[in-house]
Design an enzyme around this catalytic site. Structure first.
Site, short mmCIF file in Angstrom:
data_model
loop_
_atom_site.label_atom_id
_atom_site.label_comp_id
_atom_site.label_asym_id
_atom_site.label_seq_id
_atom_site.Cartn_x
_atom_site.Cartn_y
_atom_site.Cartn_z
CE LYS A 39 -75.74 99.23 41.25
NZ LYS A 39 -75.05 99.47 42.51
C1 E4P Z 1 -75.72 102.02 44.41
O1 E4P Z 1 -76.39 101.46 43.60
C2 E4P Z 1 -74.52 102.81 44.08
O2 E4P Z 1 -73.50 101.97 43.62
C3 E4P Z 1 -74.10 103.60 45.29
O3 E4P Z 1 -75.25 104.25 45.80
C4 E4P Z 1 -72.97 104.57 45.03
O4 E4P Z 1 -72.80 105.35 46.18
P1 E4P Z 1 -71.49 106.22 46.44
O5 E4P Z 1 -71.47 107.36 45.46
O6 E4P Z 1 -71.66 106.73 47.86
O7 E4P Z 1 -70.31 105.31 46.29
#
Ligand code: E4P
Length: 221
Positions: free
Chosen positions: A83
Site C-alpha cells: 500500500k
Molecule cells: C483501507 O484501505 C483504508 O485505509 C481504510 O478503509 C480507511 O478507513 P477510515 O476512513 O475509516 O479510517
C-alpha cells in the site's frame, strides 16, 4: 464483488474467514497501531491466514524508502500487496515496484484525477476513501462512479477498491456501480447480514412449529 476486511484484528479476520466472506484484507498504520503489535509481523501473520491479497502499507514517504519498505513487505508473503500513498514519489514507486513484479494498492485517493494517475502508474488497486469524502460534505460514491467509468473507457486493469466504508449502503452502492472490491470494517460486515424482518420471520417460523409439540426428526404415521 470481492469483500476485503478492513482490519488488523486477527480475531475479526478468523470470524470473517469462517463466514466465508473474506476475499482479502487491508490494513493501514492506524489499524495496526490499534492492535498494539509489531508492524511487519502483523502483516505477515494476516497474510498467512488469508488466501487472497493482503495490503500492508509503507511508512516511508520518499521514493527510496517506499521502494525499500515495499520490497520488504512484498517479501513477507506472495499475497502481500504494497500500500503506497498517492504522491509523485508514491506513484513513481508504484511503477518501479510493478516492474519488479510487486503489486501496489494506492491509498489516500480522494478524486477521480488521482485515480487516473494511479492507473497510469500501474497500480493493482486504487483505494478511494468514500467515508472520509462524505465526512467533509462531498459524495464519495460520485467519485467511485467517475473512476469506474474512466477505467472502463481506457480498459485499465487497476481494480477499484472502495475504502473508508462506513455502513451497508456504501457496500450496496459500490456494488451497483460495479466497483471490483469493497474493504469493509468487521462491524459493517456484521450489519450486512441483519434485517429486522429476518429476525421476526425466524422467530415466527420456530414458534409456529414449536406449538405443534412435534420434533424435527419425528417419524411419519
Ligand atoms: C483501507 O484501505 C483504508 O485505509 C481504510 O478503509 C480507511 O478507513 P477510515 O476512513 O475509516 O479510517
Amino acid at each position: 464483488m470481492k469483500f476485503f476486511l478492513d482490519t488488523a484484528d486477527i480475531e475479526e479476520i478468523e470470524r470473517g474467514l469462517e463466514w466465508g466472506m473474506v476475499d482479502g484484507v487491508t490494513t493501514n498504520p492506524s489499524l495496526i497501531a490499534k492492535q498494539g503489535k509489531p508492524y511487519l509481523p502483523t502483516v505477515q501473520a494476516i497474510a498467512e491466514m488469508v488466501p487472497g491479497p493482503v495490503s500492508g502499507e509503507v511508512l516511508a514517504t520518499e521514493y527510496d524508502g517506499i521502494m525499500e519498505q515495499g520490497h520488504r513487505l512484498a517479501g513477507l508473503a506472495e499475497n502481500v500487496v504494497v500500500k503506497v500513498p498517492l504522491s509523485p514519489a508514491g506513484l513513481r514507486a508504484v511503477r518501479d515496484l510493478a516492474a519488479d513484479g510487486i503489486r501496489s494498492n494506492v491509498t489516500l485517493c480522494f478524486s477521480a484525477a488521482q485515480a487516473l494517475l494511479a492507473a497510469k502508474a500501474g497500480a493493482a488497486f486504487i483505494s478511494p476513501f468514500v467515508g472520509r469524502v462524505d465526512d467533509v460534505g462531498g459524495s464519495g460514491m460520485e467519485i467511485i462512479e467517475q473512476i469506474v467509468a474512466i477505467y472502463a473507457n481506457y480498459h485499465f486493469e487497476t481494480e477499484v477498491l472502495v475504502a473508508s466504508v462506513r455502513h451497508p449502503l456504501h457496500v450496496v452502492q459500490a456494488s451497483l456501480i460495479g466497483a471490483h472490491v469493497a474493504t469493509i470494517p468487521f462491524s459493517t460486515l456484521e450489519k450486512l447480514y441483519h434485517h429486522p424482518l429476518t429476525d421476526v420471520g425466524l422467530e415466527r417460523f420456530l414458534s409456529d412449529w414449536q406449538k405443534t409439540g412435534k420434533t424435527f426428526d419425528e417419524k411419519a404415521g
